[in-house]
Design an enzyme around this catalytic site. Sequence first.
Site, PDB file in Angstrom:
ATOM      1  N   ASP A   1       0.828  -1.203   0.000  1.00 45.71           N
ATOM      2  CA  ASP A   1       0.000   0.000   0.000  1.00 45.71           C
ATOM      3  C   ASP A   1       0.872   1.267   0.000  1.00 45.71           C
ATOM      4  O   ASP A   1       1.939   1.301   0.625  1.00 45.71           O
ATOM      5  CB  ASP A   1      -0.852  -0.018   1.281  1.00 45.71           C
ATOM      6  CG  ASP A   1      -1.776   1.161   1.390  1.00 45.71           C
ATOM      7  OD1 ASP A   1      -2.700   1.262   0.557  1.00 45.71           O
ATOM      8  OD2 ASP A   1      -1.587   1.983   2.310  1.00 45.71           O
TER       9      ASP A   1
ATOM     10  N   GLU B   1       1.706  -0.515  -4.909  1.00 44.90           N
ATOM     11  CA  GLU B   1       0.663   0.422  -5.317  1.00 44.90           C
ATOM     12  C   GLU B   1       1.292   1.776  -5.524  1.00 44.90           C
ATOM     13  O   GLU B   1       1.704   2.435  -4.583  1.00 44.90           O
ATOM     14  CB  GLU B   1      -0.453   0.519  -4.281  1.00 44.90           C
ATOM     15  CG  GLU B   1      -1.632   1.327  -4.791  1.00 44.90           C
ATOM     16  CD  GLU B   1      -2.070   2.442  -3.855  1.00 44.90           C
ATOM     17  OE1 GLU B   1      -1.416   2.611  -2.812  1.00 44.90           O
ATOM     18  OE2 GLU B   1      -3.051   3.132  -4.143  1.00 44.90           O
TER      19      GLU B   1
HETATM   20  C1  QV4 Z   1      -8.458  13.521   7.339  1.00 42.33           C
HETATM   21  C2  QV4 Z   1      -8.141  14.717   6.462  1.00 42.33           C
HETATM   22  C3  QV4 Z   1      -6.649  15.005   6.506  1.00 42.33           C
HETATM   23  C4  QV4 Z   1      -6.246  15.258   7.948  1.00 42.33           C
HETATM   24  C5  QV4 Z   1      -6.565  14.000   8.751  1.00 42.33           C
HETATM   25  C6  QV4 Z   1      -6.215  14.227  10.200  1.00 42.33           C
HETATM   26  O1  QV4 Z   1      -8.491  14.400   5.116  1.00 42.33           O
HETATM   27  O2  QV4 Z   1      -6.355  16.156   5.711  1.00 42.33           O
HETATM   28  O3  QV4 Z   1      -4.852  15.539   8.014  1.00 42.33           O
HETATM   29  O4  QV4 Z   1      -7.969  13.682   8.669  1.00 42.33           O
HETATM   30  O5  QV4 Z   1      -6.301  12.943  10.845  1.00 42.33           O
HETATM   31  C7  QV4 Z   1      -9.117   8.503   5.931  1.00 42.33           C
HETATM   32  C8  QV4 Z   1     -10.109   9.636   5.680  1.00 42.33           C
HETATM   33  C9  QV4 Z   1      -9.381  10.958   5.587  1.00 42.33           C
HETATM   34  C10 QV4 Z   1      -8.595  11.198   6.885  1.00 42.33           C
HETATM   35  C11 QV4 Z   1      -7.621   9.998   7.054  1.00 42.33           C
HETATM   36  C12 QV4 Z   1      -6.810  10.132   8.341  1.00 42.33           C
HETATM   37  O6  QV4 Z   1     -10.785   9.392   4.446  1.00 42.33           O
HETATM   38  O7  QV4 Z   1     -10.317  12.015   5.424  1.00 42.33           O
HETATM   39  O8  QV4 Z   1      -7.814  12.389   6.759  1.00 42.33           O
HETATM   40  O9  QV4 Z   1      -8.345   8.776   7.095  1.00 42.33           O
HETATM   41  O10 QV4 Z   1      -7.677  10.085   9.444  1.00 42.33           O
HETATM   42  C13 QV4 Z   1      -7.788   4.970   2.284  1.00 42.33           C
HETATM   43  C14 QV4 Z   1      -8.828   6.034   1.904  1.00 42.33           C
HETATM   44  C15 QV4 Z   1      -8.563   7.336   2.606  1.00 42.33           C
HETATM   45  C16 QV4 Z   1      -8.449   7.091   4.095  1.00 42.33           C
HETATM   46  C17 QV4 Z   1      -7.256   6.150   4.309  1.00 42.33           C
HETATM   47  C18 QV4 Z   1      -6.972   5.906   5.779  1.00 42.33           C
HETATM   48  O11 QV4 Z   1      -8.763   6.233   0.495  1.00 42.33           O
HETATM   49  O12 QV4 Z   1      -9.663   8.208   2.363  1.00 42.33           O
HETATM   50  O13 QV4 Z   1      -8.249   8.352   4.803  1.00 42.33           O
HETATM   51  O14 QV4 Z   1      -7.579   4.903   3.695  1.00 42.33           O
HETATM   52  O15 QV4 Z   1      -8.117   5.426   6.427  1.00 42.33           O
HETATM   53  C19 QV4 Z   1      -3.008   8.513  -3.043  1.00 42.33           C
HETATM   54  C20 QV4 Z   1      -1.920   7.534  -2.617  1.00 42.33           C
HETATM   55  C21 QV4 Z   1      -2.381   6.101  -2.720  1.00 42.33           C
HETATM   56  C22 QV4 Z   1      -3.709   5.921  -1.976  1.00 42.33           C
HETATM   57  C23 QV4 Z   1      -4.735   6.893  -2.572  1.00 42.33           C
HETATM   58  C24 QV4 Z   1      -6.092   6.784  -1.886  1.00 42.33           C
HETATM   59  O16 QV4 Z   1      -0.768   7.716  -3.421  1.00 42.33           O
HETATM   60  O17 QV4 Z   1      -1.415   5.230  -2.164  1.00 42.33           O
HETATM   61  O18 QV4 Z   1      -4.271   8.225  -2.426  1.00 42.33           O
HETATM   62  N1  QV4 Z   1      -4.195   4.534  -2.050  1.00 42.33           N
HETATM   63  C25 QV4 Z   1      -3.886   3.643  -0.918  1.00 42.33           C
HETATM   64  C26 QV4 Z   1      -5.046   2.726  -0.594  1.00 42.33           C
HETATM   65  C27 QV4 Z   1      -6.202   3.542  -0.018  1.00 42.33           C
HETATM   66  C28 QV4 Z   1      -5.783   4.105   1.345  1.00 42.33           C
HETATM   67  C29 QV4 Z   1      -4.373   4.510   1.383  1.00 42.33           C
HETATM   68  C30 QV4 Z   1      -3.516   4.337   0.338  1.00 42.33           C
HETATM   69  C31 QV4 Z   1      -3.846   4.930   2.699  1.00 42.33           C
HETATM   70  O19 QV4 Z   1      -5.450   2.053  -1.755  1.00 42.33           O
HETATM   71  O20 QV4 Z   1      -7.379   2.766   0.137  1.00 42.33           O
HETATM   72  O21 QV4 Z   1      -6.575   5.282   1.634  1.00 42.33           O
HETATM   73  O22 QV4 Z   1      -3.533   3.716   3.377  1.00 42.33           O
HETATM   74  O23 QV4 Z   1      -3.163   8.458  -4.437  1.00 42.33           O
END
Ligand code: QV4
Length: 496
Positions: free
Chosen positions: A196, A233
């Site tokens: 990830d 990824e």
């Molecule tokens: C929020 C605010 C932030 C703030 C934070 C403070 O947005 O600005 O700083 O609170 O704590 C969730 C929430 C998100 C929250 C975050 C932290 O949606 O609003 O931040 O938690 O609390 C998945 C979801 C995200 C989720 C994350 C962790 O998509 O929405 O965030 O899990 O729960 C980029 C990357 C790529 C990534 C992609 C989504 O390059 O690597 O974005 N894809 C992978 C996974 C994806 C996962 C993550 C990465 C993170 O496939 O499913 O994100 O592990 O392109």
Amino acid sequence: QWDPNFSTGRHSMVHLFEWKWVDIALECERFLGPNGFGGVQVSPPNENAIITSPFRPWWERYQPVSYHLVTRSGNESEFTDMVRRCNAAGVRIYVDAIINHMTGNSVQGAGTDGSSFDASAKSYPAVPYGPTDFNDATTCPTQSGSIEDYQDPIQVRNCQLSGLLDLNQGKDYVRQKLADYLNKLIGLGVAGFRIDASKHMWPADMKAILDKLDNLSVQHGFTANARPFVVQEVIDLGNEAITGSEYFGNGRVTEFRYGMNLGEVFRKVNNQKLSFIKNYGEGWGMYAGNTSLAFIDNHDNQRGHGAGGANILTFRVAKLYKMAQAFMLAWPYALTRVMSSYYWDQNMEGGSDKNDWIGPPNQDGNTLPVTIFPNGTCGNGWMCEHRWRQISNMVKFRNVVEGTTMTNWWDNTENQIAFSRGNKGFLAINNEDRALSATIATGLPAGQYCDVISGNKEGSSCTGKTITVSADGSVNLSISNTEEDPMVAIHADAKL
Ligand code: QV4
Ligand code: CA
């Protein structure tokens, strides 16, 4: 490394997103093994933060609290049993490894194994990790501590992705903790990893961790000295400082352009036409197939996260989705992964789905089992795209044609195409709003074949259309555009 370590004769994997371990074990034995699937990507098995607002979102599993194998999918013994049973059925297990970060920087509560943590103090005692194990102002150049500019590779690696506390994989202690976690999984019989957020880690740091990994375990049926499969990824659409090719030395990389471009082609947007995909893959500027993972949609972009936008095809546009999946599985490019989803009600407002957080089918937060109806479809809200005949039969098609090249390309310069795979398989697709009617070379020996899109070969008959290949290898093909699935696929194992 790049080889998925599949059992012989298998060539695709399926992402059973959010499934429980007990259900995956059953699916390996009752469906995936018998139908030629090579492996399963499973949801993160390590303890994650319990998020209650919104209520138990799918993405809580991307916020590690520890490497204890206890989540909503099950506990360590259920995980161990699943890996053993799937390997015994010839189906490998690939773990979604969240090694870039821990929880969000302001998340509170406990983990799915009851472990406490204190994000504000960067303290995860169940690992343990303390503040010095994370990137901070000495390594991340931004005031906010978050990634602000994706054109700055240092920020992208050393600052927080969406506020997720960013581990410092430059530290030996952190590298060892992560390697210990992955080696524990390898010891249980896992065949490799989907890593990830790889874009957010330095390739060299990842290599240092991967070099610590054990060989796959022989008692789980892997050949001696087999190395763990790795797919990283990295979302690289060609417009950022970081490119997927930086990661090729560690293993395969996700090729997001594959699904994004096919979504445009099948939806006929941006002047795209099906006849343009005769050189799909490297010909369209994508990574070399032997270092890529191809997929139509994934758990992020089927709900507007990640990359691909509104043109990504999903189970919600089933007719186009099946055509795109059939093309991907018949086309000789990359390692292929099929998505298997659960249903949720979208609530589109201003172009985005306000319900994009909704987690798996559940009762008070407890994930529901996957029920299977007599006709083979799934209940309890599980979509089971991998069980759709048009998709599962094309997983078999890919196995039958392995090792052959694409030949006999035919198109009508618009949205009707056909091609062979050596003398082993033939696919024709009509994405026009009128019938396809042509005599086309199939590459196959003369005879009667069962069309595996419309049916299954059962004994010496076909439950769907029977296709006749003439002595000269050609077929008089007509495919109405009003058919449920306006395509035909035949192959050597479907000869009547
Ligand atoms: C929020 C605010 C932030 C703030 C934070 C403070 O947005 O600005 O700083 O609170 O704590 C969730 C929430 C998100 C929250 C975050 C932290 O949606 O609003 O931040 O938690 O609390 C998945 C979801 C995200 C989720 C994350 C962790 O998509 O929405 O965030 O899990 O729960 C980029 C990357 C790529 C990534 C992609 C989504 O390059 O690597 O974005 N894809 C992978 C996974 C994806 C996962 C993550 C990465 C993170 O496939 O499913 O994100 O592990 O392109
Ligand atoms: Ca990072």
